[in-house]
Write a protein that holds these residues in place. Structure first.
Motif, PDB file in Angstrom:
ATOM      1  N   LEU A  58       0.816  -1.324   0.017  1.00 23.15           N
ATOM      2  CA  LEU A  58       0.083   0.084  -0.221  1.00 23.15           C
ATOM      3  C   LEU A  58       0.928   1.305   0.081  1.00 23.15           C
ATOM      4  O   LEU A  58       0.722   2.293  -0.484  1.00 23.15           O
ATOM      5  N   ALA A  59       2.108   1.213   0.722  1.00 25.27           N
ATOM      6  CA  ALA A  59       3.099   2.438   0.697  1.00 25.27           C
ATOM      7  C   ALA A  59       3.520   2.600  -0.490  1.00 25.27           C
ATOM      8  O   ALA A  59       3.996   3.716  -1.033  1.00 25.27           O
ATOM      9  N   ILE A  60       3.769   1.276  -1.427  1.00 27.53           N
ATOM     10  CA  ILE A  60       4.432   1.639  -2.570  1.00 27.53           C
ATOM     11  C   ILE A  60       3.291   2.195  -3.512  1.00 27.53           C
ATOM     12  O   ILE A  60       3.790   3.246  -4.440  1.00 27.53           O
ATOM     13  N   ALA A  61       2.167   1.946  -3.455  1.00 28.18           N
ATOM     14  CA  ALA A  61       1.121   2.596  -3.994  1.00 28.18           C
ATOM     15  C   ALA A  61       1.098   3.883  -3.844  1.00 28.18           C
ATOM     16  O   ALA A  61       1.067   5.026  -4.867  1.00 28.18           O
ATOM     17  N   GLU A  62       1.089   4.624  -2.761  1.00 29.06           N
ATOM     18  CA  GLU A  62       1.001   5.798  -2.297  1.00 29.06           C
ATOM     19  C   GLU A  62       2.286   6.689  -2.702  1.00 29.06           C
ATOM     20  O   GLU A  62       2.150   7.638  -3.360  1.00 29.06           O
ATOM     21  N   THR A  63       3.652   5.998  -2.682  1.00 30.72           N
ATOM     22  CA  THR A  63       4.598   6.482  -3.289  1.00 30.72           C
ATOM     23  C   THR A  63       4.397   6.936  -4.616  1.00 30.72           C
ATOM     24  O   THR A  63       5.045   7.878  -5.156  1.00 30.72           O
ATOM     25  N   ALA A 252       0.525   5.046   5.071  1.00 29.25           N
ATOM     26  CA  ALA A 252       1.149   4.895   3.791  1.00 29.25           C
ATOM     27  C   ALA A 252       1.766   6.224   3.437  1.00 29.25           C
ATOM     28  O   ALA A 252       2.903   6.068   2.831  1.00 29.25           O
ATOM     29  N   ILE A 253       1.174   7.231   3.769  1.00 36.71           N
ATOM     30  CA  ILE A 253       1.671   8.533   3.369  1.00 36.71           C
ATOM     31  C   ILE A 253       2.979   8.919   4.392  1.00 36.71           C
ATOM     32  O   ILE A 253       3.951   9.197   4.100  1.00 36.71           O
ATOM     33  N   ALA A 254       2.608   8.445   5.429  1.00 39.54           N
ATOM     34  CA  ALA A 254       3.753   8.452   6.863  1.00 39.54           C
ATOM     35  C   ALA A 254       5.012   7.680   6.335  1.00 39.54           C
ATOM     36  O   ALA A 254       6.134   8.071   6.248  1.00 39.54           O
ATOM     37  N   GLY A 268      12.761  10.490  -5.166  1.00 36.56           N
ATOM     38  CA  GLY A 268      12.474   9.470  -4.250  1.00 36.56           C
ATOM     39  C   GLY A 268      12.450   8.348  -5.030  1.00 36.56           C
ATOM     40  O   GLY A 268      12.607   8.083  -6.129  1.00 36.56           O
ATOM     41  N   ASN A 269      12.217   6.978  -4.103  1.00 41.34           N
ATOM     42  CA  ASN A 269      12.114   5.829  -4.706  1.00 41.34           C
ATOM     43  C   ASN A 269      11.484   4.870  -3.602  1.00 41.34           C
ATOM     44  O   ASN A 269      11.252   5.200  -2.511  1.00 41.34           O
ATOM     45  N   ILE A 270      11.253   3.641  -4.367  1.00 44.73           N
ATOM     46  CA  ILE A 270      10.529   2.799  -3.313  1.00 44.73           C
ATOM     47  C   ILE A 270      11.580   2.052  -2.125  1.00 44.73           C
ATOM     48  O   ILE A 270      10.977   1.388  -1.502  1.00 44.73           O
TER      49      ILE A 270
END
Length: 321
Positions: A58-63, A252-254, A268-270
């Motif tokens: 989910l965090a990768i999606a937000e990134t 996820a944003i955090a 940035g990057n994953i």
């Protein structure tokens, strides 16, 4: 430019170039090893892995949304909606593979809808994703009547509790998603367009790229990843419920910001996101073991996020001056 001139030469310079999140990870890991009983136990480490896996996806999606200079406030509700879809399909007797594909397809359609309003209709991302996210939550509530939908299939549970040669299945899925997304970013036009949208949208448009189409595609991929996270979460909880996504978009944003990704300039990057996920998951687990209340945990995490975003803004202002 000569590579030797750009690389840090002294030990002090090398230390200064280490990502702050790595130092933060080191500090909390050492701290919790003393304050929390059995912090390094196999059971606790396995618990961290299982909880971090859907979180990472989910965090990768937000990134991906952040790297194009946007934000997606719907990922938590999309994930929860997908848990409802996959649970209802399993209850209807649909085979696990097809039910999981149905959950991911639901995420794809949610992402496509977000992308259409943001890229084609020019509605600001935070308004679109907040509004549609609320709509997805409402739709999930209507479909379930506000109660959990059980997904008790033993084969489906394998996604959450199974392992292959001792490696948890959820970790295998998370790593596979990470690698596939990384290849998509570095080896295809999708990734070049993503960084172009975040770095210089006008230049990307002048180079002949259909920026609206590229942005829609990225938000569609965000939805797909939220769907994958939803399938894992449904397997872990053996059910689907529209409330499962609460606070997940914030987490996820955090993770994206704490990891060192920037809202500006498409930087940035994953890999940084993965560090942010690890930091938040270890922090939460350690605080739980230490007996810290959920309210105090939310306060602390919010404080860290504000500090991280403020640092990002100050660094940008310093560069501009």
């Amino acid at each position: 430019m000569n590579k030797a001139l750009t690389e840090p030469k002294t030990f002090k310079e090398r230390i200064a170039n280490v990502q702050p999140v790595i130092w933060m990870l080191l500090v909390i890991t050492v701290t919790f090893s003393f304050t929390g009983d059995n912090f390094f136990s196999y059971g606790n480490l396995l618990n961290i892995i299982k909880q971090a896996s859907p979180f990472l996806i989910l965090a990768i999606a937000e990134t991906m949304a952040v790297l194009i200079g946007q934000i997606d406030l719907s990922v938590g509700n999309v994930m929860a909606f997908c848990t409802v879809v996959v649970a209802m399909l399993i209850n209807a007797g649909v085979p696990i593979v097809l039910a999981s594909a149905g959950g991911i397809l639901a995420g794809l359609l949610c992402g496509l809808l977000n992308g259409f309003f943001i890229a084609k209709c020019k509605v600001p991302a935070y308004i679109t994703t907040f509004g549609l996210g609320t709509m997805f939550y409402g739709l999930g509530s209507l479909m379930t009547g506000g109660v959990s939908v059980p997904a008790l299939d033993s084969g489906f549970r394998f996604i959450a509790d199974g392992d292959v040669f001792g490696i948890p299945m959820v970790l295998i899925i998370a790593v596979a998603v990470f690698i596939l997304v990384k290849l998509l970013i570095v080896r295809t036009a999708f990734g070049r367009n993503m960084y172009g949208l975040g770095g210089n949208r006008e230049a990307l448009f002048l180079s002949g790229v259909n920026t609206a189409k590229a942005e829609t595609l990225i938000f569609t991929m965000v939805g797909v990843l939220a769907g994958v996270a939803g399938v894992i979460f449904a397997a872990r909880s053996a059910s689907g419920h529209p409330d499962y996504g609460k606070q997940w978009e914030f987490n996820a944003i955090a993770a994206t910001i704490i990891g060192g990704n920037s809202f500006s300039e498409g930087r940035g990057n994953i890999y940084k996101t993965a560090l942010g996920v690890l930091f938040i998951q270890i922090l939460k687990t350690g605080l739980n073991i230490s007996g810290v209340s959920p309210q105090s945990q939310s306060f602390l995490l919010g404080l860290i996020v504000v500090a991280a975003i403020s640092t990002d803004v100050l660094v940008k202002l310093k560069k501009e001056n």
